[in-house]
Design a protein around this motif. Structure first.
Motif, PDB file in Angstrom:
ATOM      1  N   GLU A  41      36.282  66.903 -26.566  1.00  0.00           N
ATOM      2  CA  GLU A  41      36.179  65.602 -25.902  1.00  0.00           C
ATOM      3  C   GLU A  41      37.552  64.989 -25.658  1.00  0.00           C
ATOM      4  OE1 GLU A  41      31.705  64.140 -27.126  1.00  0.00           O
ATOM      5  OE2 GLU A  41      33.353  63.484 -28.410  1.00  0.00           O
ATOM      6  N   VAL A  42      38.439  65.113 -26.625  1.00  0.00           N
ATOM      7  CA  VAL A  42      39.796  64.581 -26.454  1.00  0.00           C
ATOM      8  C   VAL A  42      40.536  65.341 -25.349  1.00  0.00           C
ATOM      9  CG1 VAL A  42      42.062  64.372 -27.573  1.00  0.00           C
ATOM     10  CG2 VAL A  42      39.998  63.662 -28.795  1.00  0.00           C
ATOM     11  N   ALA A  43      40.398  66.667 -25.336  1.00  0.00           N
ATOM     12  CA  ALA A  43      41.108  67.492 -24.352  1.00  0.00           C
ATOM     13  C   ALA A  43      40.637  67.237 -22.928  1.00  0.00           C
ATOM     14  CB  ALA A  43      40.953  68.974 -24.694  1.00  0.00           C
ATOM     15  N   THR A  44      39.346  66.924 -22.764  1.00  0.00           N
ATOM     16  CA  THR A  44      38.781  66.793 -21.418  1.00  0.00           C
ATOM     17  C   THR A  44      38.563  65.352 -20.971  1.00  0.00           C
ATOM     18  OG1 THR A  44      36.526  66.871 -22.271  1.00  0.00           O
ATOM     19  CG2 THR A  44      37.545  68.982 -21.618  1.00  0.00           C
ATOM     20  N   GLY A  45      38.506  64.439 -21.918  1.00  0.00           N
ATOM     21  CA  GLY A  45      38.153  63.056 -21.578  1.00  0.00           C
ATOM     22  C   GLY A  45      36.667  62.918 -21.309  1.00  0.00           C
ATOM     23  N   GLY A  46      35.895  63.912 -21.738  1.00  0.00           N
ATOM     24  CA  GLY A  46      34.454  63.904 -21.506  1.00  0.00           C
ATOM     25  C   GLY A  46      33.671  63.581 -22.755  1.00  0.00           C
ATOM     26  N   HIS A  47      32.361  63.475 -22.580  1.00  0.00           N
ATOM     27  CA  HIS A  47      31.447  63.195 -23.681  1.00  0.00           C
ATOM     28  C   HIS A  47      30.375  64.276 -23.691  1.00  0.00           C
ATOM     29  CE1 HIS A  47      28.284  61.230 -25.996  1.00  0.00           C
ATOM     30  NE2 HIS A  47      29.232  60.463 -26.495  1.00  0.00           N
ATOM     31  N   VAL A  48      30.374  65.077 -24.737  1.00  0.00           N
ATOM     32  CA  VAL A  48      29.471  66.220 -24.853  1.00  0.00           C
ATOM     33  C   VAL A  48      28.010  65.792 -24.694  1.00  0.00           C
ATOM     34  CG1 VAL A  48      28.617  67.974 -26.459  1.00  0.00           C
ATOM     35  CG2 VAL A  48      31.072  67.578 -26.237  1.00  0.00           C
ATOM     36  N   GLY A  49      27.640  64.665 -25.237  1.00  0.00           N
ATOM     37  CA  GLY A  49      26.253  64.219 -25.234  1.00  0.00           C
ATOM     38  C   GLY A  49      25.666  63.945 -23.866  1.00  0.00           C
ATOM     39  N   ARG A  50      26.485  63.723 -22.863  1.00  0.00           N
ATOM     40  CA  ARG A  50      25.980  63.443 -21.515  1.00  0.00           C
ATOM     41  C   ARG A  50      25.858  64.691 -20.652  1.00  0.00           C
ATOM     42  NH1 ARG A  50      29.818  58.498 -21.564  1.00  0.00           N
ATOM     43  NH2 ARG A  50      31.344  60.016 -20.834  1.00  0.00           N
ATOM     44  N   ALA A  51      26.409  65.798 -21.081  1.00  0.00           N
ATOM     45  CA  ALA A  51      26.565  66.975 -20.224  1.00  0.00           C
ATOM     46  C   ALA A  51      25.258  67.668 -19.850  1.00  0.00           C
ATOM     47  CB  ALA A  51      27.513  67.973 -20.876  1.00  0.00           C
ATOM     48  N   ILE A  52      24.355  67.823 -20.777  1.00  0.00           N
ATOM     49  CA  ILE A  52      23.140  68.588 -20.483  1.00  0.00           C
ATOM     50  C   ILE A  52      22.361  67.950 -19.345  1.00  0.00           C
ATOM     51  CG2 ILE A  52      20.885  69.310 -21.385  1.00  0.00           C
ATOM     52  CD1 ILE A  52      22.264  69.932 -24.036  1.00  0.00           C
ATOM     53  N   SER A  53      22.202  66.651 -19.369  1.00  0.00           N
ATOM     54  CA  SER A  53      21.447  66.004 -18.290  1.00  0.00           C
ATOM     55  C   SER A  53      22.172  66.137 -16.950  1.00  0.00           C
ATOM     56  CB  SER A  53      21.172  64.531 -18.616  1.00  0.00           C
ATOM     57  OG  SER A  53      22.380  63.809 -18.723  1.00  0.00           O
ATOM     58  N   VAL A  54      23.492  66.097 -16.955  1.00  0.00           N
ATOM     59  CA  VAL A  54      24.262  66.275 -15.715  1.00  0.00           C
ATOM     60  C   VAL A  54      24.094  67.700 -15.196  1.00  0.00           C
ATOM     61  CG1 VAL A  54      26.578  66.269 -14.694  1.00  0.00           C
ATOM     62  CG2 VAL A  54      25.942  64.489 -16.326  1.00  0.00           C
TER      63      VAL A  54
END
Length: 138
Positions: A41-54
């Motif tokens: 998450e730190v490396a990408t600026g993303g949030h793992v928890g939102r990815a599956i639905s996307v």
């Protein structure tokens, strides 16, 4: 009688040792998974928890087999699993790093007009969330 009691105590002791070892291993594995997720998450600026639905909403599972994504058994694109983080290239062209993965997820055809991967045009944040998820699989 004494032998039976000794055997029972030995069995109970062995069971307790195994239980403690199991709890320690589970705690270590859980801590490791949390560290890997945080690093992704730190490396990408993303949030793992939102990815599956996307990924589900954008059809990623139609082409890719993706670990942890229900129904993602696609056979067109490469498997997206723990091996992704260790790959040298993304799409055979870009060095494997967070910014390139995000770029590839959003606009693969701008990088390689002949790729089967479509340019998804998802938001940058959505691509960051997917990248975080994929890197957290290691």
């Amino acid at each position: 009688m004494r032998t039976s009691l000794s055997k029972l105590l030995a069995a109970v002791t062995a069971a307790l040792v195994l239980l403690v070892a199991g709890v320690a291993a589970l705690t270590w594995w859980s801590d490791r998974a949390a560290r890997v997720r945080h690093e992704a998450e730190v490396a990408t600026g993303g949030h793992v928890g939102r990815a599956i639905s996307v990924m589900t909403a954008n059809g990623c599972s139609g082409c890719h087999t993706i670990s942890g994504v229900p129904g993602a058994q696609g056979q067109v694109g490469p498997r997206l699993d723990a091996s992704l983080a260790g790959r040298v290239f993304i799409g055979g062209r870009l060095a494997n790093n967070p910014e390139n993965l995000i770029r590839w997820i959003r606009s693969a055809r701008e990088v390689d007009p002949h790729t089967a991967m479509p340019s998804t045009r998802i938001t940058e944040q959505q691509a960051r969330d997917i990248a975080a998820y994929l890197y957290a699989l290691k």
